[in-house]
Scaffold this motif. Structure first.
Motif, PDB file in Angstrom:
ATOM      1  N   PRO A   1      -0.274   9.740  -8.172  1.00 20.66           N
ATOM      2  CA  PRO A   1      -0.504  11.121  -7.726  1.00 20.66           C
ATOM      3  C   PRO A   1      -1.498  11.173  -6.562  1.00 20.66           C
ATOM      4  O   PRO A   1      -2.306  10.254  -6.366  1.00 20.66           O
ATOM      5  CB  PRO A   1      -1.095  11.810  -8.958  1.00 20.66           C
ATOM      6  N   ASP A   2      -1.415  12.258  -5.809  1.00 25.37           N
ATOM      7  CA  ASP A   2      -2.363  12.458  -4.704  1.00 25.37           C
ATOM      8  C   ASP A   2      -3.785  12.519  -5.249  1.00 25.37           C
ATOM      9  O   ASP A   2      -4.027  13.017  -6.342  1.00 25.37           O
ATOM     10  CB  ASP A   2      -2.043  13.755  -3.957  1.00 25.37           C
ATOM     11  N   GLY A   3      -4.706  12.016  -4.483  1.00 27.01           N
ATOM     12  CA  GLY A   3      -6.110  12.060  -4.865  1.00 27.01           C
ATOM     13  C   GLY A   3      -6.570  10.866  -5.678  1.00 27.01           C
ATOM     14  O   GLY A   3      -7.757  10.720  -5.939  1.00 27.01           O
TER      15      GLY A   3
ATOM     16  N   ASN B   1      -7.345   7.019  -5.921  1.00 26.33           N
ATOM     17  CA  ASN B   1      -7.642   5.915  -5.021  1.00 26.33           C
ATOM     18  C   ASN B   1      -7.403   4.576  -5.715  1.00 26.33           C
ATOM     19  O   ASN B   1      -7.581   4.460  -6.929  1.00 26.33           O
ATOM     20  CB  ASN B   1      -9.096   5.992  -4.538  1.00 26.33           C
TER      21      ASN B   1
ATOM     22  N   LYS C   1       0.963   4.080  -2.932  1.00 25.30           N
ATOM     23  CA  LYS C   1       0.664   5.489  -2.650  1.00 25.30           C
ATOM     24  C   LYS C   1       1.796   6.402  -3.101  1.00 25.30           C
ATOM     25  O   LYS C   1       1.563   7.522  -3.548  1.00 25.30           O
ATOM     26  CB  LYS C   1       0.383   5.680  -1.163  1.00 25.30           C
ATOM     27  N   GLU C   2       3.033   5.942  -2.982  1.00 25.84           N
ATOM     28  CA  GLU C   2       4.179   6.751  -3.409  1.00 25.84           C
ATOM     29  C   GLU C   2       4.292   6.812  -4.925  1.00 25.84           C
ATOM     30  O   GLU C   2       4.889   7.739  -5.468  1.00 25.84           O
ATOM     31  CB  GLU C   2       5.471   6.201  -2.804  1.00 25.84           C
TER      32      GLU C   2
ATOM     33  N   THR D   1       0.833  -1.207   0.000  1.00 25.03           N
ATOM     34  CA  THR D   1       0.000   0.000   0.000  1.00 25.03           C
ATOM     35  C   THR D   1       0.864   1.252   0.000  1.00 25.03           C
ATOM     36  O   THR D   1       0.597   2.205  -0.742  1.00 25.03           O
ATOM     37  CB  THR D   1      -0.942  -0.003   1.226  1.00 25.03           C
ATOM     38  N   ARG D   2       1.936   1.270   0.794  1.00 25.09           N
ATOM     39  CA  ARG D   2       2.826   2.423   0.847  1.00 25.09           C
ATOM     40  C   ARG D   2       3.519   2.643  -0.507  1.00 25.09           C
ATOM     41  O   ARG D   2       3.613   3.766  -0.998  1.00 25.09           O
ATOM     42  CB  ARG D   2       3.874   2.244   1.940  1.00 25.09           C
TER      43      ARG D   2
END
Length: 170
Positions: free
Chosen positions: A24-26, A28, A20-21, A16-17
């Motif tokens: 892009p942000d936002g 899902n 997420k890295e 998951t980490r």
């Protein structure tokens, strides 16, 4: 070997980490997609390990080294990973060399300061290690990681046991 197939999966928190890295942000990622990525990553690791092991066996060794992994990447047609892997390996070796040299310098400095005291008692010449010094001493116990001819490490821990990833048998 693992007793169950689930034992071979990478930890979900790590996957998951990494996901997420990488995005892009936002954005899902569903639980099913994370599971699929985790399984695919596990399969890739197993395949890369198996191919690397084949190169070690061809060289009549039981230990997989960095050269085996790089050769396996080329064999698996992942040539695009070879250069970044070599750069990471060089950075790792330089870091280990720097840590080893710093530890040796501190040890020399301590010996020189201990010798300059001259008539100090044995108790006075004992030096207490801080947690940082102990960690650096452990880092200094890593042998072979910075050598040009070696891509394996021997790590000694405080329990007296050692993990030997570099003993060539043949």
């Amino acid at each position: 070997m693992a007793e169950r197939p689930e034992d071979l999966n990478l930890p979900n928190a790590v996957v998951t980490r990494i996901i997420k890295e990488a995005i892009p942000d936002g954005v899902n990622v569903s639980k099913e997609a994370r599971l699929a990525i985790s399984k695919a990553a596990s399969v890739f690791v197993l395949y890369a390990t198996s191919c690397s092991n084949n190169f070690a066996l061809k060289a009549k060794r039981k230990t997989i080294n960095a050269a085996d992994v790089i050769s396996a990447m080329e064999d698996m047609e992942f040539e695009q990973f070879v250069e970044p892997l070599q750069e990471c390996l060089e950075a790792f070796r330089n870091e280990q060399k720097g840590k080893r040299e710093a530890s040796q310098q501190r040890k020399k400095d301590r010996e020189q300061s201990g010798n300059s005291a001259g008539d100090s008692t044995l108790e006075d010449s004992n030096i207490d290690l801080t947690a940082e010094d102990a960690d650096e001493e452990k880092s200094a116990a890593v042998q072979g990681a910075g050598d040009a001819d070696s891509d394996v490490m021997i790590i000694n821990d405080d329990s007296g046991s050692s993990v030997d990833n570099g003993a060539e048998e043949g």
